[in-house]
Design a protein around this motif. Sequence first.
Motif, short mmCIF file in Angstrom:
data_model
loop_
_atom_site.label_atom_id
_atom_site.label_comp_id
_atom_site.label_asym_id
_atom_site.label_seq_id
_atom_site.Cartn_x
_atom_site.Cartn_y
_atom_site.Cartn_z
N ASN A 1 27.44 -4.63 12.60
CA ASN A 1 27.91 -5.96 12.21
C ASN A 1 29.42 -6.07 12.29
OD1 ASN A 1 25.63 -5.07 9.93
ND2 ASN A 1 25.19 -6.97 11.00
N ASN A 2 29.88 -7.26 12.62
CA ASN A 2 31.28 -7.62 12.45
C ASN A 2 31.41 -8.41 11.15
OD1 ASN A 2 32.30 -6.49 14.79
ND2 ASN A 2 32.01 -8.35 16.01
N PHE A 3 32.05 -7.81 10.16
CA PHE A 3 32.29 -8.48 8.88
C PHE A 3 33.55 -7.85 8.33
CE2 PHE A 3 29.66 -10.33 5.07
CZ PHE A 3 30.73 -11.17 4.76
N TYR A 4 34.71 -8.33 8.80
CA TYR A 4 35.98 -7.67 8.55
C TYR A 4 36.35 -7.64 7.07
CZ TYR A 4 37.20 -7.15 13.49
OH TYR A 4 37.24 -6.76 14.81
N ILE B 1 18.67 -12.26 2.92
CA ILE B 1 19.71 -11.82 3.83
C ILE B 1 20.54 -10.72 3.18
CG2 ILE B 1 21.36 -13.59 3.12
CD1 ILE B 1 22.16 -13.81 6.08
N PRO B 2 20.72 -9.57 3.84
CA PRO B 2 21.50 -8.47 3.25
C PRO B 2 22.98 -8.83 3.16
CG PRO B 2 20.09 -7.70 5.04
CD PRO B 2 20.12 -9.19 5.12
N ASN B 3 23.68 -8.15 2.28
CA ASN B 3 25.11 -8.41 2.10
C ASN B 3 25.88 -8.30 3.42
OD1 ASN B 3 24.48 -8.67 -0.58
ND2 ASN B 3 25.83 -7.05 -1.30
N GLN B 4 25.57 -7.27 4.21
CA GLN B 4 26.34 -7.05 5.42
C GLN B 4 26.10 -8.12 6.47
OE1 GLN B 4 24.00 -4.98 4.18
NE2 GLN B 4 22.87 -3.88 5.78
N GLY C 1 25.82 -11.38 5.53
CA GLY C 1 26.37 -12.65 5.06
C GLY C 1 25.75 -13.22 3.83
N ALA C 2 25.17 -12.38 2.97
CA ALA C 2 24.52 -12.86 1.75
C ALA C 2 25.52 -13.64 0.88
CB ALA C 2 23.96 -11.67 0.96
N PRO C 3 25.00 -14.58 0.11
CA PRO C 3 23.60 -15.03 0.06
C PRO C 3 23.29 -16.17 1.03
CG PRO C 3 24.80 -16.10 -1.68
CD PRO C 3 25.80 -15.21 -0.99
N ILE D 1 29.44 -17.97 2.47
CA ILE D 1 30.19 -19.22 2.39
C ILE D 1 30.37 -19.66 0.93
CG2 ILE D 1 30.13 -21.68 2.97
CD1 ILE D 1 28.57 -20.85 5.51
N VAL D 2 31.61 -20.06 0.59
CA VAL D 2 31.89 -20.59 -0.75
C VAL D 2 32.51 -21.99 -0.72
CG1 VAL D 2 32.12 -18.33 -1.84
CG2 VAL D 2 34.14 -19.44 -0.85
#
Length: 309
Positions: free
Chosen positions: A69-72, A206-209, A211-213, A230-231
């Motif tokens: 995953n790309n999740f910087y 959806i797992p944290n890595q 993009g949860a939740p 997203i917030v």
Amino acid sequence: MAGRYKSDLKWSDVTPKRDYMNRRQLMAGAGALALGSIAGPAMASLGARKSNYGRGLELNTYEDITSYNNFYEFGTGKDDAKNNAGRLTTDPWSITVDGMVDKPGKYDLDDLTSGISLEERIYRFRCVEAWSMVVPWVGFELSDLLARVGVQSSAKYVAFETLVRPDEMIGQRRPVLDWPYREGLTLNEAMHPLTIMATGLYDEPIPNQNGAPIRLVVPWKYGFKSIKSIVRITLTDTRPPISWEMANPREYGFFSNVNPNVDHPRWSQATERKIGGGLFSKRVPTLMFNGYESEVAGLYAGMDLTKNF
């Protein structure tokens, strides 16, 4: 608002995960529809919409999808998100909706999606995360959420922001990007039925890595457009800044549609590899709009897609 409906069953009780993994069934179309129903008595009474999206595509494994995953916000390595995202707290979760909407406010996630969850479908989408993969997202159309808050007629764009919480998102302790992570779509893109808010994949939340939740999925664009965790959602009449264009406008444009005819300044985008096949897996031609050209090309009629990349 009333709380979200929670069935005694998961949709895997009707369509087990092993069936999704059976390539022969996928190719035969027995469960290869992009949009299938969620299990539960309420869903059964709704009647699932069916589509050819995803027919014949072989899904990546759950391990593939959740391990590369790309999740910087959790680090720049492809396995950093899986290794570091477990510390992220995702419950409770709220989303601020503001700008040109009739009902601005800070919404609890359950309240914001109350009722919409009954319209959830299974979306089998080709996605570009790092390499290409095929993911069975569970989610609902973004347009359903926007209808709930009321989009004003002057709005032209939808902007998104990711959570900033460096004590849990350790990648944010370094100025790799100008946090928070920002993304945006034109309103027409946001209202397209292929633009979804995902809350799960396979038969799991959806797992944290990943993009949860709750995260955006825009399958005809490169993966960094599909903002995670997203917030904030803001409706605006001006084109919003987006993180990668802010960091390097020469290499990353606002639209970022998958286009094999536009090279990245440092590499060709004419071919791709599917994740899971190994470093030496055969490269295949990249499809215009990631294979969704017939569905979305009309959004860009008359636009120079080499200039608006």
